[in-house]
Design a protein around this motif. Structure first.
Motif, PDB file in Angstrom:
ATOM      1  N   ALA A 184       0.940  -1.092   0.009  1.00 10.58           N
ATOM      2  CA  ALA A 184       0.038  -0.010   0.097  1.00 10.58           C
ATOM      3  C   ALA A 184       0.676   1.241   0.012  1.00 10.58           C
ATOM      4  N   GLY A 185       1.986   1.262   0.695  1.00 13.23           N
ATOM      5  CA  GLY A 185       2.821   2.461   0.729  1.00 13.23           C
ATOM      6  C   GLY A 185       3.658   2.659  -0.498  1.00 13.23           C
ATOM      7  N   HIS A 186       3.736   1.361  -1.257  1.00 15.62           N
ATOM      8  CA  HIS A 186       4.277   1.712  -2.564  1.00 15.62           C
ATOM      9  C   HIS A 186       3.370   2.111  -3.412  1.00 15.62           C
ATOM     10  N   LEU A 187       2.130   1.828  -3.448  1.00 17.83           N
ATOM     11  CA  LEU A 187       1.215   2.188  -4.482  1.00 17.83           C
ATOM     12  C   LEU A 187       0.575   3.456  -4.190  1.00 17.83           C
ATOM     13  N   GLY A 188       0.744   3.991  -2.690  1.00 15.78           N
ATOM     14  CA  GLY A 188       0.292   5.059  -2.252  1.00 15.78           C
ATOM     15  C   GLY A 188      -1.196   5.149  -1.779  1.00 15.78           C
ATOM     16  N   ILE A 189      -1.883   3.868  -1.374  1.00 14.60           N
ATOM     17  CA  ILE A 189      -3.053   3.887  -1.155  1.00 14.60           C
ATOM     18  C   ILE A 189      -3.090   3.434   0.549  1.00 14.60           C
ATOM     19  N   GLU A 190      -4.245   3.694   1.340  1.00 20.75           N
ATOM     20  CA  GLU A 190      -4.290   3.143   2.571  1.00 20.75           C
ATOM     21  C   GLU A 190      -5.239   2.002   2.851  1.00 20.75           C
ATOM     22  N   VAL A 191      -4.796   0.902   3.334  1.00 16.28           N
ATOM     23  CA  VAL A 191      -5.604  -0.159   3.191  1.00 16.28           C
ATOM     24  C   VAL A 191      -6.531   0.074   4.553  1.00 16.28           C
ATOM     25  N   GLU A 192      -7.828  -0.410   4.340  1.00 14.04           N
ATOM     26  CA  GLU A 192      -8.969  -0.003   5.224  1.00 14.04           C
ATOM     27  C   GLU A 192      -9.237  -1.318   6.124  1.00 14.04           C
ATOM     28  N   PRO A 193      -9.535  -1.260   7.370  1.00 11.21           N
ATOM     29  CA  PRO A 193      -9.921  -2.513   8.127  1.00 11.21           C
ATOM     30  C   PRO A 193     -10.847  -3.386   7.487  1.00 11.21           C
ATOM     31  N   ARG A 194     -10.625  -4.716   7.861  1.00  9.30           N
ATOM     32  CA  ARG A 194     -11.475  -5.846   7.206  1.00  9.30           C
ATOM     33  C   ARG A 194     -12.667  -5.788   8.270  1.00  9.30           C
ATOM     34  N   GLU A 195     -13.675  -6.701   7.838  1.00  5.87           N
ATOM     35  CA  GLU A 195     -15.034  -6.872   8.513  1.00  5.87           C
ATOM     36  C   GLU A 195     -14.575  -7.634   9.894  1.00  5.87           C
ATOM     37  N   ASP A 196     -13.792  -8.328   9.778  1.00  4.52           N
ATOM     38  CA  ASP A 196     -13.191  -9.398  10.939  1.00  4.52           C
ATOM     39  C   ASP A 196     -12.245  -8.884  11.782  1.00  4.52           C
ATOM     40  N   HIS A 197     -11.900  -7.607  11.807  1.00  5.03           N
ATOM     41  CA  HIS A 197     -10.836  -6.605  12.277  1.00  5.03           C
ATOM     42  C   HIS A 197     -10.987  -7.057  13.617  1.00  5.03           C
ATOM     43  N   ALA A 198     -11.832  -7.110  14.465  1.00  2.00           N
ATOM     44  CA  ALA A 198     -11.657  -7.274  16.035  1.00  2.00           C
ATOM     45  C   ALA A 198     -11.280  -8.524  16.216  1.00  2.00           C
ATOM     46  N   ALA A 199     -11.531  -9.475  15.710  1.00  2.00           N
ATOM     47  CA  ALA A 199     -11.107 -10.848  15.839  1.00  2.00           C
ATOM     48  C   ALA A 199      -9.687 -11.306  15.634  1.00  2.00           C
ATOM     49  N   TYR A 200      -9.069 -10.510  14.424  1.00  2.00           N
ATOM     50  CA  TYR A 200      -7.820 -10.488  14.460  1.00  2.00           C
ATOM     51  C   TYR A 200      -6.971  -9.766  15.302  1.00  2.00           C
ATOM     52  N   LEU A 201      -7.445  -8.513  15.769  1.00  2.00           N
ATOM     53  CA  LEU A 201      -6.782  -7.879  16.708  1.00  2.00           C
ATOM     54  C   LEU A 201      -6.330  -8.629  18.203  1.00  2.00           C
ATOM     55  N   LYS A 202      -7.534  -9.598  18.341  1.00  2.00           N
ATOM     56  CA  LYS A 202      -7.301 -10.236  19.601  1.00  2.00           C
ATOM     57  C   LYS A 202      -6.287 -11.438  19.394  1.00  2.00           C
ATOM     58  N   SER A 203      -5.990 -11.956  18.321  1.00  2.00           N
ATOM     59  CA  SER A 203      -5.163 -12.909  17.939  1.00  2.00           C
ATOM     60  C   SER A 203      -3.851 -12.372  17.977  1.00  2.00           C
TER      61      SER A 203
END
Length: 299
Positions: A242-261
């Protein structure tokens, strides 16, 4: 006796604090766009790129204290110390950001008595161009403005050049190792193309783990630590690309579950994030090598 700082633990603790507040910091580290560069114009890699991206500075250039002083034209006294001048070199009160490199440490094997070399990580401080004064004009570049159409076209071309088996449809995005294919919802099912591209890049990162490519262990069951580590590699890869392409990756729908792991992984191992970005850099190198030659030269 003065206690030696554990810089890697300090960095990991900061990331853990952000994760506990519901933020995956690597997803916002390139809000300014572009890549962090050494004073010679060479881009930092992996974990260092991530750490510098978190700083919030939009100037791409980073310099050591000595290099900033040299480029600002400062002189040294008879003892070899830089003679300060207001507004030149690293500005008063500015704090550096730690980056790392690996060197080797020579020790004697207690069992065999033989000398051996072991890898050893060292940290040092660098300063953003905006934290320095008196530098040549090159080190204060004007940001390159791109339209939404140009940004989307760049991401689309990058993904198309990879040549993976991508099939559209359904409501979930995933990679199937046994079939070596990526499944992802239709582009129109996302809020915008950048959201689609971020998800697609994540799945392409998993795709590189196939035994015929980078050969990572990608068949772990959901909920295991190894699964969380592979997801962290994919997230890190998406952040770097994303840094190379100049875009910002948005959070996934399962964001909270991944944060915990991810929290569980990082609390157990302060090196987990650095290792994830090390693997992620290999992912980036692999995918970049699939791009047309002219794009590789421009990277």
């Amino acid at each position: 006796m003065k206690t030696r700082r554990d810089i890697e633990q300090e960095i990991t603790d900061k990331i853990i604090a952000q994760l506990e507040n519901g933020v995956a910091p690597w997803r916002k580290s390139w809000a300014g766009g572009g890549l962090a560069l050494r004073e010679n114009g060479v881009a930092y890699r992996g974990y260092n790129q991530f750490i510098l991206g978190l700083s919030g500075h939009t100037n791409p250039y980073w310099l050591t204290f000595n290099k900033a002083a040299e480029l600002a034209g400062l002189k040294k006294d008879s003892k070899g110390k830089w003679i300060k001048e207001d507004g030149k070199g690293v500005l008063s009160g500015e704090k550096g950001t730690h980056v790392h490199f690996f060197t080797t440490l020579e020790i004697k094997d207690k069992a065999t008595g033989e000398d051996k070399k072991i890898p050893f990580i060292r940290f040092y401080s660098v300063f953003n161009g905006s934290q320095c004064g008196g530098l040549p004009e090159k080190y204060d570049p004007k940001p390159v403005e791109r339209t939404e159409v140009e940004r989307d076209a760049g991401a689309e071309a990058y993904l198309a050049a990879i040549g993976a088996d991508v099939r559209h449809g359904g409501s979930r995005a995933f990679y199937i190792p046994s079939e070596d294919r990526i499944q992802i919802p239709e582009v129109d099912d996302f809020d915008n193309y950048v959201s689609y591209a971020g998800t697609a890049i994540h799945e392409h990162a998993h795709w590189t783990g196939h035994k015929d490519r980078l050969d990572r262990d990608i068949k772990n069951a959901n909920g295991t630590r190894d699964y969380a580590r592979e997801e962290l590699v994919a997230e890190a890869s998406a952040a770097l690309i994303a840094g190379h392409l100049g875009i910002e990756v948005e959070p996934r729908e399962d964001h909270a579950a991944y944060l915990k792991s991810w929290l569980e992984v990082l609390k157990d191992d302060k090196t987990a994030l650095r290792k994830a970005f090390s693997k992620a850099q290999k992912v980036v190198d692999f995918l970049d090598a699939l791009q047309p030659v002219e794009k590789q030269e421009a990277a």
